[in-house]
Design a protein around this motif. Sequence first.
Motif: not given
Length: 216
Positions: A53-58, A75-76
């Motif tokens: 998961e990207t920090p942006g939530g994708r 991750d987040r």
Amino acid sequence: MTADLFSNDPHIPATLELGRDAVLLRGFALAVVPQLFQGIEQAALAAPWRHMETPGGRRMGVATTNAGALGWVSDRRGYRYEACDPATGRPWLPLPEAFAALAGRAAAAAGQGGFAPDACLINRYAPGTRLSLHQDRDEQDLAAPIVSVSLGLPATFLWGGHARGNAVHRVPLAHGDVVVWGGEDRLRFHGVAPVAQGTHALTGPWRVNLTLRKAG
Ligand code: MD3
Ligand code: FE
């Protein structure tokens, strides 16, 4: 950067300078492909493929695992290197000797000798998967190069400049190609265009990329 990069001429040189400190070694990994796949298989047994998961939530389109003392995670909370897989709490597979040896030989061939990686991020792409333009700056020692190994389906590598808006060159990367990125090219923006549909004799429907790094 030369026009040779865009040619299918079989007489193009086996070694190409993408930048002052970035060198493409065509087919450099071909002789050790079986050992590399053995390492990839073991790495994925120890730490299963996952879409981080990207920090942006994708959810990332690329599936990843790692080998080495440190592994790249997202991750987040952000991007970082971790000694243990957050998914299992266990260490990553120790860096396979074949990975370290290939990276050392490639760096030396590119004039950047003495490379001792402690991390290998393993990325897996299905057809249609891309990696958007980014810089790699989560590593402690930005003076060390990164060595990348392309396996399986071919891809078009996107080779940008030092600012996000700079022109992007398209560089075809094939099974067995190795690239050494260091010095003034280490912080360039880069990415991977959507992988074309296809089937590779060894990997089937996948492109797999190893990036060997000195992360700690
Ligand atoms: C240029 N991976 O994992 S490898 C990555 O094919 C990444 O999976 C791509 O970008 C892939 O971060 C590209 C080529 C690569 C790797 C690191 C670089 C090129 C680089 C660091 C600096 C400059
Ligand atoms: Fe990268």
